[in-house]
Write an enzyme that holds these catalytic residues in place. Structure first.
Site, mmCIF file in Angstrom:
data_model
loop_
_atom_site.group_PDB
_atom_site.id
_atom_site.type_symbol
_atom_site.label_atom_id
_atom_site.label_comp_id
_atom_site.label_asym_id
_atom_site.label_seq_id
_atom_site.Cartn_x
_atom_site.Cartn_y
_atom_site.Cartn_z
ATOM 1 N N GLU A 300 43.340 20.067 25.324
ATOM 2 C CA GLU A 300 42.271 20.851 25.234
ATOM 3 C C GLU A 300 41.354 19.558 24.593
ATOM 4 O O GLU A 300 40.361 19.962 24.311
ATOM 5 C CB GLU A 300 42.431 22.324 24.960
ATOM 6 C CG GLU A 300 43.772 23.282 24.873
ATOM 7 C CD GLU A 300 43.160 24.186 24.571
ATOM 8 O OE1 GLU A 300 43.034 24.252 23.242
ATOM 9 O OE2 GLU A 300 43.502 26.119 24.695
HETATM 10 N N1 IFG Z 1 45.717 26.664 22.918
HETATM 11 C C1 IFG Z 1 45.668 26.044 21.970
HETATM 12 C C2 IFG Z 1 45.334 26.800 20.390
HETATM 13 C C3 IFG Z 1 45.326 27.722 20.137
HETATM 14 C C4 IFG Z 1 45.588 29.199 21.235
HETATM 15 C C5 IFG Z 1 45.757 30.605 20.893
HETATM 16 C C6 IFG Z 1 47.317 24.857 22.403
HETATM 17 C C7 IFG Z 1 47.844 23.267 22.470
HETATM 18 C C8 IFG Z 1 45.481 28.450 22.271
HETATM 19 N N2 IFG Z 1 45.986 25.013 22.344
HETATM 20 O O1 IFG Z 1 48.170 26.148 22.586
HETATM 21 O O2 IFG Z 1 44.663 25.042 19.555
HETATM 22 O O3 IFG Z 1 43.969 27.727 20.353
HETATM 23 O O4 IFG Z 1 46.925 30.862 21.440
#
Ligand code: IFG
Length: 489
Positions: A300
């Site tokens: 992200e």
């Molecule tokens: N995605 C984000 C996490 C977390 C997650 C919550 C990943 C690799 C959503 N990154 O999963 O930091 O916020 O479900």
């Protein structure tokens, strides 16, 4: 025989004798005759080392017996190559128990099986049987996000106790994010003292001193769990930027962040200071981590230009390798050229992003499977679940069990998958009780997905074995979700 074959799920499948309700399901279980009464247990160890003696003492404690020579419970190192480093052979007769493994890890896993062969309450006796068992995948893990909400050392050690019962062998600690930095770094002290001073919702946060982190690592190793530290970069870094504004491209001070948005922060790829920072952090954390892996995050990074992302990931891989560790990253790092022995962690729903795991595998990386719709323990069970999120959809106990790691991402097959890992992101979990509620019982099914053969696994059969875990979890005081999908005992 035909009827028996049909009843036990396929020609040639061995009957699982009634009463053997072990999770993860062992590779082969053959019923014997009679019972071993635990009351008379004397535990001996053929290849005595401090480690095997400690395991013998654990078995003596478990059976209510004692350690001594010439006993009726024998532990020994040795066995066929098929057992690998983690497998074991267990034989129980009415007169004796023998447990053999090629490594102490295997003996430890045999002890977890013995633990489940004893009833949660009542007569201390074990049905006569023979078990040959070994894991399908080498990587069987759980991830605890201690950045969104901080969890003190005692909570982490309790979580390790519970995952070790189900033969999981990796604990991935998500130590840094926008809302918190949770590990003291001597050369950059404000990371913890300022960056660790709050959390989602504005609570008091916290951080591990290096001594505390080392005690978590040592405790995990005593239960044959390897700790994998993650410092998420170049995104998910707001707590670091708030601690040291000069790390941000604009150099501006910023207040700590206590919300749950993602994708808004980035290290400054153009500044040399950034790489000195990464080098200092990796050096100190790698020195505290005996395991061979360092997780650099990489997910992200919406606030990092794509071209800058590739440069950054390229450079920090070399830093991690210079400090003697293998790189792990979320699958987004598949965009970059990857060094040897890299692991990538699959999580996305979006096929354009899951393709990055395939690209990584094509470069020779191996893949840890953490599909969000199956393994993200912070997903709600169903609409009645108050804790958790639902961006990947509701995840029932059944959903977390009925999937195969080598059939998730096209082009990522059996030779690419190193194993499974269940992340528990802590945006909505403020206590260990919250963590236990979301993690159990789904994590138990994921442990079986990581350990047991794919063939013969079925929800209809598994849910009956899971039901038997209820009294065990209750006896341990685990705040597990009594899902209506399971006929709890
Ligand atoms: N995605 C984000 C996490 C977390 C997650 C919550 C990943 C690799 C959503 N990154 O999963 O930091 O916020 O479900």
């Amino acid at each position: 025989m035909l009827l028996l074959a049909v009843l036990t799920g396929g020609a040639g499948a061995r009957a699982t004798p009634q009463g053997v309700q072990v999770i993860p399901k062992p590779v082969t279980v053959t019923a014997g005759r009679g019972w071993f009464s635990a009351s008379s247990a004397v535990v001996s160890v053929a290849s005595a080392t401090p480690e095997t003696r400690r395991i013998a003492a654990d078995v003596a404690g478990l059976l209510g017996g004692r350690v001594g020579p010439g006993g009726n419970v024998m532990l020994a190192l040795g066995g066929p190559a098929r057992l690998g480093d983690e497998g074991y052979d267990l034989a129980v007769t009415s007169r004796a128990i023998t447990l053999a493994a090629r490594k102490p890890t295997g003996l430890f896993h045999g002890v977890q099986t013995l633990r489940q062969l004893l009833p949660a309450t009542g007569a201390r006796r074990i049905p006569a049987l023979t078990i040959r068992d070994y894991p399908r995948f080498a990587w069987r893990g759980a991830m605890l996000d201690v950045a969104r909400h901080f969890f003190p050392v005692r909570d982490v050690k309790r979580f390790i106790d519970l995952i070790a019962l189900y033969k999981l062998n990796r604990l991935h600690l998500h130590l840094s994010d926008d809302q918190g930095w949770r590990i003291a770094i001597r050369s950059w002290p404000r990371l913890a003292t300022h960056g660790g001073s709050t959390e989602v919702g504005g609570g008091r946060g916290g951080y591990y001193t290096q001594r505390q982190y080392a005690s978590i690592v040592a405790y995990a190793r005593s239960l044959y769990v390897e700790v994998v530290p993650e410092i998420d970069m170049p995104g998910h870094v707001h707590a670091a930027l708030s601690s040291y504004p000069k790390l941000a491209c604009d150099g501006k001070p910023s207040p700590l962040y206590t919300g749950i948005d993602v994708g808004f922060s980035s290290l400054c790829v153009d500044k040399q200071l950034t790489y000195a920072f990464v080098d200092d952090v990796v050096e100190e954390l790698a020195a505290l981590t005996p395991g061979p892996w360092f997780h650099i995050g990489g997910d992200e990074a919406a606030a990092t230009k794509p071209r800058d992302y590739l440069r950054f990931i390229g450079r920090i891989q070399r830093i991690v390798e210079q400090h003697g560790k293998h790189v792990i990253g979320w699958e987004e790092i598949g965009r970059a050229r990857l060094g040897p022995d890299t692991l990538v962690q699959h999580w996305n729903l979006d096929p354009a992003k899951t393709a990055l795991s395939r690209r990584a595998a094509e470069q020779g990386a191996r893949v840890i499977m953490s599909p969000a719709a199956k393994t993200y323990l912070d997903m709600k069970y169903d609409s009645s679940t108050t804790l958790g999120l639902r961006w990947a959809g509701y995840t029932s106990v059944r959903d977390a069990y009925v999937w195969d790691p080598v059939r998730q991402v096209p082009g990522v097959g059996a030779r690419d998958v190193i194993g499974v890992e269940a992340p528990l992101w802590s945006e909505t979990t403020r206590s260990l009780a919250d963590v236990e509620y979301l993690a159990f019982p789904r994590l138990i099914g994921i442990a079986e997905v990581g350990w047991s053969p794919a063939r013969g696994r079925s929800w209809a059969e598994y849910r009956l074995r899971l039901a038997v875990q209820g009294p065990r979890l209750a006896a341990l005081g685990v705040n597990f979700y009594r899902s209506p999908e399971v006929p709890w005992r």
